[in-house]
Motif scaffolding. Structure first.
Motif, PDB file in Angstrom:
ATOM      1  N   SER A  88     126.839   7.646  82.307  1.00  0.00           N
ATOM      2  CA  SER A  88     126.652   9.095  82.399  1.00  0.00           C
ATOM      3  C   SER A  88     127.946   9.742  82.848  1.00  0.00           C
ATOM      4  CB  SER A  88     125.530   9.437  83.398  1.00  0.00           C
ATOM      5  OG  SER A  88     124.308   8.855  83.004  1.00  0.00           O
ATOM      6  N   ALA A  89     128.347  10.830  82.186  1.00  0.00           N
ATOM      7  CA  ALA A  89     129.568  11.543  82.550  1.00  0.00           C
ATOM      8  C   ALA A  89     129.460  12.055  83.981  1.00  0.00           C
ATOM      9  CB  ALA A  89     129.801  12.704  81.589  1.00  0.00           C
ATOM     10  N   GLY A  90     130.546  11.904  84.747  1.00  0.00           N
ATOM     11  CA  GLY A  90     130.561  12.357  86.132  1.00  0.00           C
ATOM     12  C   GLY A  90     130.052  11.329  87.116  1.00  0.00           C
ATOM     13  N   TYR A  91     129.648  10.157  86.607  1.00  0.00           N
ATOM     14  CA  TYR A  91     129.138   9.087  87.456  1.00  0.00           C
ATOM     15  C   TYR A  91     129.887   7.794  87.147  1.00  0.00           C
ATOM     16  CZ  TYR A  91     125.120  12.032  88.627  1.00  0.00           C
ATOM     17  OH  TYR A  91     124.320  13.054  89.072  1.00  0.00           O
ATOM     18  N   SER A  92     129.933   6.914  88.145  1.00  0.00           N
ATOM     19  CA  SER A  92     130.487   5.589  87.918  1.00  0.00           C
ATOM     20  C   SER A  92     129.590   4.828  86.945  1.00  0.00           C
ATOM     21  CB  SER A  92     130.566   4.817  89.241  1.00  0.00           C
ATOM     22  OG  SER A  92     129.250   4.577  89.746  1.00  0.00           O
ATOM     23  N   ASN A  93     130.134   3.768  86.369  1.00  0.00           N
ATOM     24  CA  ASN A  93     129.306   2.938  85.519  1.00  0.00           C
ATOM     25  C   ASN A  93     128.123   2.400  86.333  1.00  0.00           C
ATOM     26  OD1 ASN A  93     130.903   3.258  83.258  1.00  0.00           O
ATOM     27  ND2 ASN A  93     132.197   1.496  83.734  1.00  0.00           N
ATOM     28  N   PRO A  94     126.932   2.356  85.747  1.00  0.00           N
ATOM     29  CA  PRO A  94     125.745   1.976  86.514  1.00  0.00           C
ATOM     30  C   PRO A  94     125.822   0.556  87.066  1.00  0.00           C
ATOM     31  CG  PRO A  94     125.263   2.078  84.167  1.00  0.00           C
ATOM     32  CD  PRO A  94     126.617   2.656  84.345  1.00  0.00           C
ATOM     33  N   LEU A  95     125.353   0.411  88.304  1.00  0.00           N
ATOM     34  CA  LEU A  95     125.290  -0.885  88.970  1.00  0.00           C
ATOM     35  C   LEU A  95     123.836  -1.315  89.093  1.00  0.00           C
ATOM     36  CD1 LEU A  95     127.840  -0.318  91.883  1.00  0.00           C
ATOM     37  CD2 LEU A  95     128.207  -1.684  89.809  1.00  0.00           C
ATOM     38  N   ASP A  96     123.589  -2.587  88.831  1.00  0.00           N
ATOM     39  CA  ASP A  96     122.247  -3.138  88.935  1.00  0.00           C
ATOM     40  C   ASP A  96     122.131  -3.932  90.235  1.00  0.00           C
ATOM     41  OD1 ASP A  96     119.908  -2.918  87.436  1.00  0.00           O
ATOM     42  OD2 ASP A  96     120.016  -5.005  86.793  1.00  0.00           O
ATOM     43  N   PHE A  97     121.226  -3.484  91.107  1.00  0.00           N
ATOM     44  CA  PHE A  97     120.935  -4.189  92.354  1.00  0.00           C
ATOM     45  C   PHE A  97     119.735  -5.099  92.083  1.00  0.00           C
ATOM     46  CE2 PHE A  97     123.451  -0.671  93.548  1.00  0.00           C
ATOM     47  CZ  PHE A  97     123.989  -0.899  94.814  1.00  0.00           C
ATOM     48  N   ARG A  98     119.951  -6.412  92.212  1.00  0.00           N
ATOM     49  CA  ARG A  98     118.929  -7.382  91.814  1.00  0.00           C
ATOM     50  C   ARG A  98     118.507  -8.243  93.005  1.00  0.00           C
ATOM     51  NH1 ARG A  98     121.945  -9.337  86.202  1.00  0.00           N
ATOM     52  NH2 ARG A  98     121.894  -7.288  85.181  1.00  0.00           N
ATOM     53  N   TRP A  99     117.200  -8.363  93.173  1.00  0.00           N
ATOM     54  CA  TRP A  99     116.609  -9.170  94.231  1.00  0.00           C
ATOM     55  C   TRP A  99     116.217 -10.501  93.600  1.00  0.00           C
ATOM     56  CZ3 TRP A  99     117.450  -8.894  98.964  1.00  0.00           C
ATOM     57  CH2 TRP A  99     116.539  -9.171  99.986  1.00  0.00           C
ATOM     58  N   VAL A 100     117.021 -11.538  93.863  1.00  0.00           N
ATOM     59  CA  VAL A 100     116.933 -12.795  93.115  1.00  0.00           C
ATOM     60  C   VAL A 100     116.430 -13.912  94.017  1.00  0.00           C
ATOM     61  CG1 VAL A 100     118.235 -14.485  91.762  1.00  0.00           C
ATOM     62  CG2 VAL A 100     118.816 -12.049  91.619  1.00  0.00           C
ATOM     63  N   LYS A 101     115.533 -14.717  93.464  1.00  0.00           N
ATOM     64  CA  LYS A 101     115.039 -15.899  94.163  1.00  0.00           C
ATOM     65  C   LYS A 101     114.916 -17.041  93.168  1.00  0.00           C
ATOM     66  CE  LYS A 101     111.413 -17.397  97.377  1.00  0.00           C
ATOM     67  NZ  LYS A 101     110.180 -16.980  98.094  1.00  0.00           N
ATOM     68  N   LYS A 102     115.545 -18.159  93.487  1.00  0.00           N
ATOM     69  CA  LYS A 102     115.546 -19.345  92.626  1.00  0.00           C
ATOM     70  C   LYS A 102     116.017 -19.001  91.213  1.00  0.00           C
ATOM     71  CE  LYS A 102     111.881 -21.707  95.197  1.00  0.00           C
ATOM     72  NZ  LYS A 102     110.532 -22.335  95.139  1.00  0.00           N
ATOM     73  N   GLY A 103     117.037 -18.145  91.147  1.00  0.00           N
ATOM     74  CA  GLY A 103     117.643 -17.796  89.871  1.00  0.00           C
ATOM     75  C   GLY A 103     116.902 -16.753  89.062  1.00  0.00           C
ATOM     76  N   LYS A 104     115.762 -16.247  89.576  1.00  0.00           N
ATOM     77  CA  LYS A 104     114.985 -15.253  88.839  1.00  0.00           C
ATOM     78  C   LYS A 104     115.001 -13.909  89.564  1.00  0.00           C
ATOM     79  CE  LYS A 104     111.808 -18.559  86.683  1.00  0.00           C
ATOM     80  NZ  LYS A 104     110.386 -18.941  86.477  1.00  0.00           N
ATOM     81  N   THR A 105     115.165 -12.837  88.799  1.00  0.00           N
ATOM     82  CA  THR A 105     115.156 -11.496  89.364  1.00  0.00           C
ATOM     83  C   THR A 105     113.725 -11.060  89.625  1.00  0.00           C
ATOM     84  OG1 THR A 105     117.210 -10.887  88.222  1.00  0.00           O
ATOM     85  CG2 THR A 105     115.812  -9.085  88.988  1.00  0.00           C
ATOM     86  N   LYS A 106     113.426 -10.779  90.898  1.00  0.00           N
ATOM     87  CA  LYS A 106     112.087 -10.386  91.307  1.00  0.00           C
ATOM     88  C   LYS A 106     111.933  -8.869  91.423  1.00  0.00           C
ATOM     89  CE  LYS A 106     110.610 -14.604  91.718  1.00  0.00           C
ATOM     90  NZ  LYS A 106     109.530 -15.139  90.851  1.00  0.00           N
ATOM     91  N   ALA A 107     113.038  -8.174  91.684  1.00  0.00           N
ATOM     92  CA  ALA A 107     113.032  -6.708  91.772  1.00  0.00           C
ATOM     93  C   ALA A 107     114.432  -6.229  91.439  1.00  0.00           C
ATOM     94  CB  ALA A 107     112.622  -6.239  93.165  1.00  0.00           C
ATOM     95  N   SER A 108     114.527  -4.988  90.953  1.00  0.00           N
ATOM     96  CA  SER A 108     115.843  -4.456  90.614  1.00  0.00           C
ATOM     97  C   SER A 108     115.836  -2.935  90.679  1.00  0.00           C
ATOM     98  CB  SER A 108     116.279  -4.924  89.214  1.00  0.00           C
ATOM     99  OG  SER A 108     115.376  -4.469  88.221  1.00  0.00           O
ATOM    100  N   LEU A 109     117.030  -2.391  90.838  1.00  0.00           N
ATOM    101  CA  LEU A 109     117.239  -0.946  90.890  1.00  0.00           C
ATOM    102  C   LEU A 109     118.622  -0.658  90.352  1.00  0.00           C
ATOM    103  CD1 LEU A 109     116.539   1.972  91.929  1.00  0.00           C
ATOM    104  CD2 LEU A 109     117.561   1.274  94.116  1.00  0.00           C
ATOM    105  N   THR A 110     118.713   0.177  89.319  1.00  0.00           N
ATOM    106  CA  THR A 110     120.006   0.553  88.754  1.00  0.00           C
ATOM    107  C   THR A 110     120.424   1.909  89.307  1.00  0.00           C
ATOM    108  OG1 THR A 110     119.480  -0.649  86.728  1.00  0.00           O
ATOM    109  CG2 THR A 110     121.302   0.898  86.623  1.00  0.00           C
ATOM    110  N   LEU A 111     121.671   1.983  89.785  1.00  0.00           N
ATOM    111  CA  LEU A 111     122.194   3.199  90.395  1.00  0.00           C
ATOM    112  C   LEU A 111     123.555   3.550  89.799  1.00  0.00           C
ATOM    113  CD1 LEU A 111     121.363   2.332  94.114  1.00  0.00           C
ATOM    114  CD2 LEU A 111     120.384   4.249  92.854  1.00  0.00           C
ATOM    115  N   ALA A 112     123.771   4.837  89.570  1.00  0.00           N
ATOM    116  CA  ALA A 112     125.086   5.354  89.223  1.00  0.00           C
ATOM    117  C   ALA A 112     125.528   6.241  90.384  1.00  0.00           C
ATOM    118  CB  ALA A 112     125.033   6.150  87.926  1.00  0.00           C
ATOM    119  N   ILE A 113     126.801   6.199  90.715  1.00  0.00           N
ATOM    120  CA  ILE A 113     127.311   6.929  91.878  1.00  0.00           C
ATOM    121  C   ILE A 113     128.188   8.082  91.412  1.00  0.00           C
ATOM    122  CG2 ILE A 113     128.632   6.750  94.018  1.00  0.00           C
ATOM    123  CD1 ILE A 113     127.834   3.788  94.103  1.00  0.00           C
ATOM    124  N   SER A 114     127.863   9.270  91.892  1.00  0.00           N
ATOM    125  CA  SER A 114     128.576  10.484  91.480  1.00  0.00           C
ATOM    126  C   SER A 114     129.918  10.594  92.213  1.00  0.00           C
ATOM    127  CB  SER A 114     127.733  11.722  91.769  1.00  0.00           C
ATOM    128  OG  SER A 114     127.623  11.926  93.171  1.00  0.00           O
TER     129      SER A 114
END
Length: 309
Positions: A33-59
């Protein structure tokens, strides 16, 4: 490239990676998105598998948003994740954002048909100090078999109506973008606010052509109405853009467009249809809500949360 790792006592690990270049079920997570950093994916990982995630872009003013210029973003959580594990994930994300100097976070949480843990997520965001910024009510029609029955029940009626009015229906992938100017000019003539970014939409369609479908109603070679549907989630379709030629004398074009959206959903064997929100600056758009209620069997809210860090 991995930017940050944090392992917790219960062997969950927080990973922060760029989401660009990936193919996610919710494909807009991977779009800049213009005006924001490239999106970052925050991943909650256990035993190599993603259990929860949240993608954020920073203005530029250090506000983290999930997600800017999108219908929604929010947390995506596996159904079997406990409340304590989801809560720990939220706290871990906030810790990292504070370390990075982020001043605030804004989360647009997807309605329940997209995320089964909707109620738990909203509860835990509230308990972590997030404040409610806004609610938007979305109408849904849920159920693959119910969608098919709806189409079969009304097929003869809409076929006869289209034939009587001399209408032809075109449904399929987008081959050119001339319809966008018609949608824009028709809605402007009706006094509606234009909310979509044409260049951004064209870029999204070009990168993810398999996710977008155009329904056009034609009479005597001229378009009378357009509806643009998008598969935000692989087993659903979102009623994204629509417009009807203001000067047309043909009645019930809105109903015909919606029926064709149901036909498309049935053909694609989708599990639900998202008819979007019905809102005015001063309150609920009750006329539009009543219209959509005739084509829906559920309502769920899209919730926007904010927190100053």
């Amino acid at each position: 490239m991995e930017a940050f790792n944090k392992e917790t006592a219960n062997r969950h690990e927080l990973r922060v990676v760029s989401s660009l270049g990936e193919r996610d079920a919710y494909f807009l997570r991977n779009f800049p998105s213009a005006g924001y950093s490239n999106p970052l994916d925050f991943r909650w990982v256990k035993k190599g598998k993603t259990k929860a995630s949240l993608t954020l872009a920073i203005s530029e003013n250090l506000e983290a948003v999930s997600l800017p210029l999108c219908p929604f973003g929010g947390l995506w959580v596996e159904e079997n994740l406990s409340s304590a594990e989801v809560d720990e994930f939220i706290k871990a994300v906030l810790d990292v954002l504070r370390q990075r100097g982020v001043s605030a976070i804004r989360i647009v949480q997807a309605p329940k048909p997209y995320q089964a843990n909707f109620d738990l997520i909203n509860y835990l965001l509230f308990k972590n100090g997030f404040e409610l910024e806004s609610l938007l009510s979305h109408h849904f029609f849920i159920g693959k078999k119910k969608i098919k029955k709806f189409v079969q029940k009304d097929h003869a009626k809409f076929l006869a109506k289209s034939k009587e009015l001399g209408l032809s229906i075109q449904t399929g992938p987008i081959s050119n973008f001339g319809f966008l100017q018609e949608i824009k000019s028709w809605n402007q003539e009706r006094g509606y606010t234009i909310l979509f970014d044409e260049k951004r939409l064209i870029s999204q369609v070009s990168n993810f052509p398999e996710r977008y479908f155009l329904i056009s109603i034609i009479k005597e070679g001229k378009a009378l109405a357009h509806t643009l549907g998008v598969k935000l989630w692989p087993d659903s379709i979102y009623y994204f853009l629509a417009a009807i030629q203001p000067k047309t004398s043909v009645k019930n074009l809105g109903e015909i467009c919606l029926y064709q959206l149901f036909q498309l959903a049935s053909d694609q064997r989708l599990n639900f249809i998202d008819l979007g929100s019905s809102d005015l600056n001063l309150g609920a758009n009750h006329n539009l809500m009543f219209f959509k209620s005739r084509f829906s069997n559920d309502i769920s809210n899209k919730v926007t949360w904010t927190l100053k860090l």
